[in-house]
Design a protein around this motif. Structure first.
Motif, PDB file in Angstrom:
ATOM      1  N   ASN A 152      31.962 -44.322  49.005  1.00  0.00           N
ATOM      2  CA  ASN A 152      32.101 -42.951  49.498  1.00  0.00           C
ATOM      3  C   ASN A 152      33.517 -42.652  49.982  1.00  0.00           C
ATOM      4  O   ASN A 152      33.741 -41.691  50.721  1.00  0.00           O
ATOM      5  N   GLY A 153      34.466 -43.465  49.533  1.00  0.00           N
ATOM      6  CA  GLY A 153      35.870 -43.181  49.811  1.00  0.00           C
ATOM      7  C   GLY A 153      36.354 -43.548  51.193  1.00  0.00           C
ATOM      8  O   GLY A 153      37.429 -43.112  51.617  1.00  0.00           O
ATOM      9  N   ILE A 154      35.580 -44.359  51.928  1.00  0.00           N
ATOM     10  CA  ILE A 154      35.990 -44.778  53.266  1.00  0.00           C
ATOM     11  C   ILE A 154      36.626 -46.153  53.160  1.00  0.00           C
ATOM     12  O   ILE A 154      35.956 -47.132  52.823  1.00  0.00           O
ATOM     13  N   PRO A 155      37.922 -46.267  53.410  1.00  0.00           N
ATOM     14  CA  PRO A 155      38.573 -47.578  53.296  1.00  0.00           C
ATOM     15  C   PRO A 155      38.014 -48.581  54.302  1.00  0.00           C
ATOM     16  O   PRO A 155      37.631 -48.214  55.420  1.00  0.00           O
ATOM     17  N   LEU A 156      37.964 -49.832  53.879  1.00  0.00           N
ATOM     18  CA  LEU A 156      37.368 -50.903  54.671  1.00  0.00           C
ATOM     19  C   LEU A 156      38.344 -52.075  54.713  1.00  0.00           C
ATOM     20  O   LEU A 156      38.898 -52.477  53.690  1.00  0.00           O
ATOM     21  N   VAL A 157      38.548 -52.614  55.905  1.00  0.00           N
ATOM     22  CA  VAL A 157      39.405 -53.784  56.068  1.00  0.00           C
ATOM     23  C   VAL A 157      38.662 -54.819  56.904  1.00  0.00           C
ATOM     24  O   VAL A 157      38.162 -54.504  57.983  1.00  0.00           O
ATOM     25  N   PHE A 158      38.575 -56.044  56.391  1.00  0.00           N
ATOM     26  CA  PHE A 158      37.950 -57.134  57.132  1.00  0.00           C
ATOM     27  C   PHE A 158      39.010 -57.912  57.903  1.00  0.00           C
ATOM     28  O   PHE A 158      40.154 -58.026  57.463  1.00  0.00           O
ATOM     29  N   TYR A 159      38.602 -58.458  59.052  1.00  0.00           N
ATOM     30  CA  TYR A 159      39.478 -59.355  59.796  1.00  0.00           C
ATOM     31  C   TYR A 159      38.666 -60.567  60.242  1.00  0.00           C
ATOM     32  O   TYR A 159      37.452 -60.491  60.420  1.00  0.00           O
ATOM     33  N   ASP A 160      39.333 -61.686  60.386  1.00  0.00           N
ATOM     34  CA  ASP A 160      38.735 -62.942  60.837  1.00  0.00           C
ATOM     35  C   ASP A 160      37.619 -63.413  59.901  1.00  0.00           C
ATOM     36  O   ASP A 160      37.853 -64.251  59.050  1.00  0.00           O
ATOM     37  N   ARG A 161      36.425 -62.846  60.041  1.00  0.00           N
ATOM     38  CA  ARG A 161      35.316 -63.233  59.163  1.00  0.00           C
ATOM     39  C   ARG A 161      35.267 -62.276  57.978  1.00  0.00           C
ATOM     40  O   ARG A 161      34.767 -61.162  58.082  1.00  0.00           O
ATOM     41  N   ILE A 162      35.808 -62.734  56.881  1.00  0.00           N
ATOM     42  CA  ILE A 162      35.881 -61.863  55.718  1.00  0.00           C
ATOM     43  C   ILE A 162      34.607 -61.948  54.907  1.00  0.00           C
ATOM     44  O   ILE A 162      33.849 -62.911  54.996  1.00  0.00           O
ATOM     45  N   CYS A 163      34.367 -60.929  54.112  1.00  0.00           N
ATOM     46  CA  CYS A 163      33.178 -60.850  53.267  1.00  0.00           C
ATOM     47  C   CYS A 163      33.594 -61.122  51.825  1.00  0.00           C
ATOM     48  O   CYS A 163      34.249 -60.286  51.197  1.00  0.00           O
ATOM     49  N   THR A 164      33.227 -62.289  51.313  1.00  0.00           N
ATOM     50  CA  THR A 164      33.621 -62.648  49.951  1.00  0.00           C
ATOM     51  C   THR A 164      32.851 -61.864  48.898  1.00  0.00           C
ATOM     52  O   THR A 164      33.239 -61.845  47.736  1.00  0.00           O
ATOM     53  N   GLY A 165      31.778 -61.200  49.308  1.00  0.00           N
ATOM     54  CA  GLY A 165      30.975 -60.429  48.356  1.00  0.00           C
ATOM     55  C   GLY A 165      31.475 -59.012  48.147  1.00  0.00           C
ATOM     56  O   GLY A 165      30.865 -58.254  47.387  1.00  0.00           O
ATOM     57  N   VAL A 166      32.567 -58.638  48.803  1.00  0.00           N
ATOM     58  CA  VAL A 166      33.121 -57.294  48.690  1.00  0.00           C
ATOM     59  C   VAL A 166      34.625 -57.396  48.444  1.00  0.00           C
ATOM     60  O   VAL A 166      35.329 -58.108  49.162  1.00  0.00           O
ATOM     61  N   GLU A 167      35.098 -56.695  47.424  1.00  0.00           N
ATOM     62  CA  GLU A 167      36.535 -56.696  47.116  1.00  0.00           C
ATOM     63  C   GLU A 167      37.242 -55.694  48.028  1.00  0.00           C
ATOM     64  O   GLU A 167      37.467 -54.542  47.653  1.00  0.00           O
ATOM     65  N   GLY A 310      45.020 -57.793  64.621  1.00  0.00           N
ATOM     66  CA  GLY A 310      44.587 -56.407  64.786  1.00  0.00           C
ATOM     67  C   GLY A 310      45.610 -55.408  64.299  1.00  0.00           C
ATOM     68  O   GLY A 310      45.278 -54.418  63.647  1.00  0.00           O
ATOM     69  N   GLU A 311      46.882 -55.658  64.611  1.00  0.00           N
ATOM     70  CA  GLU A 311      47.946 -54.752  64.176  1.00  0.00           C
ATOM     71  C   GLU A 311      48.010 -54.685  62.647  1.00  0.00           C
ATOM     72  O   GLU A 311      48.153 -53.606  62.070  1.00  0.00           O
ATOM     73  N   GLU A 312      47.912 -55.847  62.000  1.00  0.00           N
ATOM     74  CA  GLU A 312      47.984 -55.891  60.537  1.00  0.00           C
ATOM     75  C   GLU A 312      46.796 -55.157  59.914  1.00  0.00           C
ATOM     76  O   GLU A 312      46.946 -54.423  58.932  1.00  0.00           O
ATOM     77  N   ALA A 313      45.597 -55.368  60.473  1.00  0.00           N
ATOM     78  CA  ALA A 313      44.401 -54.716  59.936  1.00  0.00           C
ATOM     79  C   ALA A 313      44.504 -53.198  60.046  1.00  0.00           C
ATOM     80  O   ALA A 313      44.193 -52.462  59.099  1.00  0.00           O
ATOM     81  N   ALA A 314      44.948 -52.707  61.204  1.00  0.00           N
ATOM     82  CA  ALA A 314      45.095 -51.262  61.397  1.00  0.00           C
ATOM     83  C   ALA A 314      46.170 -50.694  60.485  1.00  0.00           C
ATOM     84  O   ALA A 314      46.026 -49.592  59.934  1.00  0.00           O
ATOM     85  N   ASN A 315      47.243 -51.438  60.308  1.00  0.00           N
ATOM     86  CA  ASN A 315      48.333 -50.997  59.438  1.00  0.00           C
ATOM     87  C   ASN A 315      47.848 -50.807  58.005  1.00  0.00           C
ATOM     88  O   ASN A 315      48.135 -49.783  57.356  1.00  0.00           O
ATOM     89  N   ILE A 316      47.098 -51.776  57.493  1.00  0.00           N
ATOM     90  CA  ILE A 316      46.561 -51.674  56.126  1.00  0.00           C
ATOM     91  C   ILE A 316      45.655 -50.453  56.007  1.00  0.00           C
ATOM     92  O   ILE A 316      45.757 -49.664  55.067  1.00  0.00           O
ATOM     93  N   LEU A 317      44.753 -50.298  56.975  1.00  0.00           N
ATOM     94  CA  LEU A 317      43.774 -49.211  56.908  1.00  0.00           C
ATOM     95  C   LEU A 317      44.446 -47.846  56.951  1.00  0.00           C
ATOM     96  O   LEU A 317      44.152 -46.967  56.129  1.00  0.00           O
TER      97      LEU A 317
END
Length: 346
Positions: A152-167, A310-317
């Motif tokens: 639905n066009g909502i960007p998603l960024v994982f941190y620490d525990r990543i989800c290998t089932g989602v690109e 946290g800074e890197e995750a927010a920057n990407i998003l």
């Protein structure tokens, strides 16, 4: 005759400005919004150049392209556990980066439960957050709720525990090297029988830390014994299982724990049993939280640099939200760890 078109007030872009100064588009965006993370001199240079070239952001066009997400400037963050020191430092980094770029953060904790995590994602979608930053719950093994956000066009960024089932983009610490360095330190200070208390191996961080433990032992010609690896990632369980483990033959002379709370549980237990730390038993954790310096002796541990994560995750998003990075571009950033040697190791 020069056939190259010249940039006019109608077609100069933020990318053109970035190329002129040899910086990223994100840097230009920050400078134009007067973000203090960019030096005062560089902000002035970029702002002056933009004004001289009659550059103005295409606000209407941007709002049309991102109509659903641009209106709120609200980022949803999912924490597995709010009181956990590491996750609180990550949240601090997310909020600082988001606020500096004009965004606010709404936070929810899954409390390590898949169903709760799923409902949080639904609530974020209904409340029109512009993006989601998440560390998945321990027992999450189905990923439709994450995929729905992205579809639905909502960007998603994982941190620490990543989800290998989602690109999706992710920010992690170097769990493998952090574990390898910690176990290597234990070996080089004379430890021969090293226990490892790990998290459930369904999580990527658990696999990476086990591999670091395994490879450090192999490097020094030491065997990896199955009975020396236990699933235990909290203080209460550490205090329950450690007495029996200290009765093993041969007795462990070191423990490497997946986090500081577990390490402190080991520390308190072996001290109650009359063992000296680190003379009889060495202990190393993984976090470098405030409790690491509140125990006696102070804890040797691997620093995770949560604020930077946290800074890197927010920057990407935010770059994805603002169109500075394509929504379908998967970014992988790794934050280096550092071994902090204190009193629980020799």
């Amino acid at each position: 005759m020069n056939d190259q078109p010249t940039k006019t007030p109608q077609n100069i872009t933020m990318r053109d400005i970035a190329e002129h100064f040899g910086v990223s588009v994100a840097t230009v965006s920050r400078a134009l919004s007067d973000n203090p993370r960019i030096s005062k001199e560089r902000r002035k240079e970029i702002q002056t150049y933009a004004q001289e070239n009659n550059f103005f952001p295409n606000v209407i066009g941007e709002q049309l392209r991102h109509a659903r997400v641009k209106s709120t400037k609200l980022i949803g963050v999912i924490l597995p556990q709010l009181p956990h020191f590491y996750f609180s430092t990550i949240l601090s980094g997310i909020e600082e980066e988001a606020y500096s770029r004009g965004y606010l953060v709404v936070v929810a904790q899954s409390n390590e439960r898949f169903e709760r995590e799923k409902k949080i994602c639904e609530a974020f979608y209904k409340n029109k957050v512009c993006g989601v930053i998440v560390s998945q719950a321990k027992n999450t093994q189905q990923y439709d709720h994450f995929k729905k956000l992205m579809q639905n066009g909502i960007p998603l960024v994982f941190y620490d525990r990543i989800c290998t089932g989602v690109e999706a983009s992710r920010v992690v610490v170097d769990d493998y090297m952090g574990a390898f360095t910690a176990v290597q330190h234990l070996i080089e200070t004379g430890c021969h029988n090293i226990m490892f208390y790990n998290s459930p191996v369904t999580m990527e961080i658990s696999k990476n830390r086990f591999n670091g433990y395994h490879d450090a032992l192999m490097k020094y010609g030491m065997e990896v014994h199955k009975e020396n690896v236990r699933i235990c990632d909290n203080r209460d369980n550490a205090e329950i299982i450690t007495p029996a483990i200290m009765e093993m033959e041969p007795r462990p002379d070191a423990f490497f724990a997946v986090n500081d709370d577990t390490a402190i549980g080991i520390l308190q237990t072996v001290k109650r049993m009359g063992y000296r730390v680190p003379d009889d038993v060495s202990i190393c954790g993984f976090t470098n939280g405030e409790r690491a310096i509140a125990c006696d002796p102070m804890l040797t541990t691997v620093e995770q640099r949560g604020r930077r994560v946290g800074e890197e995750a927010a920057n990407i998003l935010i770059n994805k939200v603002e169109g500075l990075s394509p929504l379908d571009k998967v970014e992988r950033r790794v934050v280096r760890t550092k071994l902090i040697i204190r009193g629980t190791t020799r």
